[in-house]
Design a protein around this motif. Sequence first.
Motif, PDB file in Angstrom:
ATOM      1  N   MET A   1      18.768  79.174  82.358  1.00 52.51           N
ATOM      2  CA  MET A   1      18.214  77.894  82.008  1.00 52.51           C
ATOM      3  C   MET A   1      16.700  78.033  81.853  1.00 52.51           C
ATOM      4  O   MET A   1      16.033  78.629  82.682  1.00 52.51           O
ATOM      5  N   LYS A   2      16.171  77.477  80.799  1.00 56.80           N
ATOM      6  CA  LYS A   2      14.747  77.593  80.497  1.00 56.80           C
ATOM      7  C   LYS A   2      13.937  76.626  81.356  1.00 56.80           C
ATOM      8  O   LYS A   2      14.307  75.478  81.531  1.00 56.80           O
ATOM      9  N   LYS A   3      12.821  77.133  81.873  1.00 61.15           N
ATOM     10  CA  LYS A   3      11.936  76.278  82.663  1.00 61.15           C
ATOM     11  C   LYS A   3      11.144  75.371  81.723  1.00 61.15           C
ATOM     12  O   LYS A   3      10.764  75.764  80.630  1.00 61.15           O
ATOM     13  N   LEU A   4      10.908  74.166  82.171  1.00 63.98           N
ATOM     14  CA  LEU A   4      10.156  73.208  81.368  1.00 63.98           C
ATOM     15  C   LEU A   4       8.659  73.401  81.583  1.00 63.98           C
ATOM     16  O   LEU A   4       8.201  73.595  82.696  1.00 63.98           O
ATOM     17  N   ASP A   5       7.907  73.325  80.475  1.00 62.29           N
ATOM     18  CA  ASP A   5       6.457  73.328  80.562  1.00 62.29           C
ATOM     19  C   ASP A   5       5.993  71.881  80.565  1.00 62.29           C
ATOM     20  O   ASP A   5       6.468  71.063  79.795  1.00 62.29           O
ATOM     21  N   PHE A   6       5.060  71.573  81.428  1.00 62.64           N
ATOM     22  CA  PHE A   6       4.567  70.205  81.546  1.00 62.64           C
ATOM     23  C   PHE A   6       3.244  70.003  80.821  1.00 62.64           C
ATOM     24  O   PHE A   6       2.520  69.072  81.101  1.00 62.64           O
ATOM     25  N   ASP A   7       2.943  70.886  79.866  1.00 60.32           N
ATOM     26  CA  ASP A   7       1.690  70.773  79.137  1.00 60.32           C
ATOM     27  C   ASP A   7       1.695  69.632  78.130  1.00 60.32           C
ATOM     28  O   ASP A   7       0.672  69.328  77.542  1.00 60.32           O
ATOM     29  N   PHE A   8       2.827  68.974  77.949  1.00 59.03           N
ATOM     30  CA  PHE A   8       2.907  67.849  77.025  1.00 59.03           C
ATOM     31  C   PHE A   8       2.506  66.523  77.684  1.00 59.03           C
ATOM     32  O   PHE A   8       2.375  65.516  77.001  1.00 59.03           O
ATOM     33  N   ILE A   9       2.296  66.510  78.987  1.00 54.08           N
ATOM     34  CA  ILE A   9       2.001  65.266  79.698  1.00 54.08           C
ATOM     35  C   ILE A   9       0.730  64.588  79.196  1.00 54.08           C
ATOM     36  O   ILE A   9       0.752  63.389  78.896  1.00 54.08           O
ATOM     37  N   PRO A  10      -0.416  65.292  79.050  1.00 54.01           N
ATOM     38  CA  PRO A  10      -1.601  64.602  78.516  1.00 54.01           C
ATOM     39  C   PRO A  10      -1.390  64.085  77.091  1.00 54.01           C
ATOM     40  O   PRO A  10      -1.838  62.990  76.749  1.00 54.01           O
TER      41      PRO A  10
END
Length: 113
Positions: A1-10
């Motif tokens: 399962m691929k880990k999610l990147d949270f760089d889309f939050i801003p």
Amino acid sequence: MKKLDFDFIPLGISIILILVSLVVIATSNYALSLKHYIGIGCVVLSIYFYIKNRMTYYVLYGLTLLIGIFGLLDFYYSTFKVGFGSFGINPILAGLLILHIALVYQIVDKLDR
């Protein structure tokens, strides 16, 4: 399962601010200025580069927020400034820039390992 990147939050927060601005503009007598249109255009361009080239997104969105801190562009209908005299910074965009830098730093730190 691929880990999610949270760089889309801003970027997601920016999109929400733009949508709120458009609703307020449509339902009231506020008018957007040229700096708002430029800011919205930069965010749309950042969305494109988020999908196509992530590294370009990091730089472009960071520069957009950095320029916006000093009031040269904006994408929220109401402009807030904190400072002395004619010099001021936009706290909304400053917070988004700090969040963006923190998340990018975490991703770049993962790449070094």
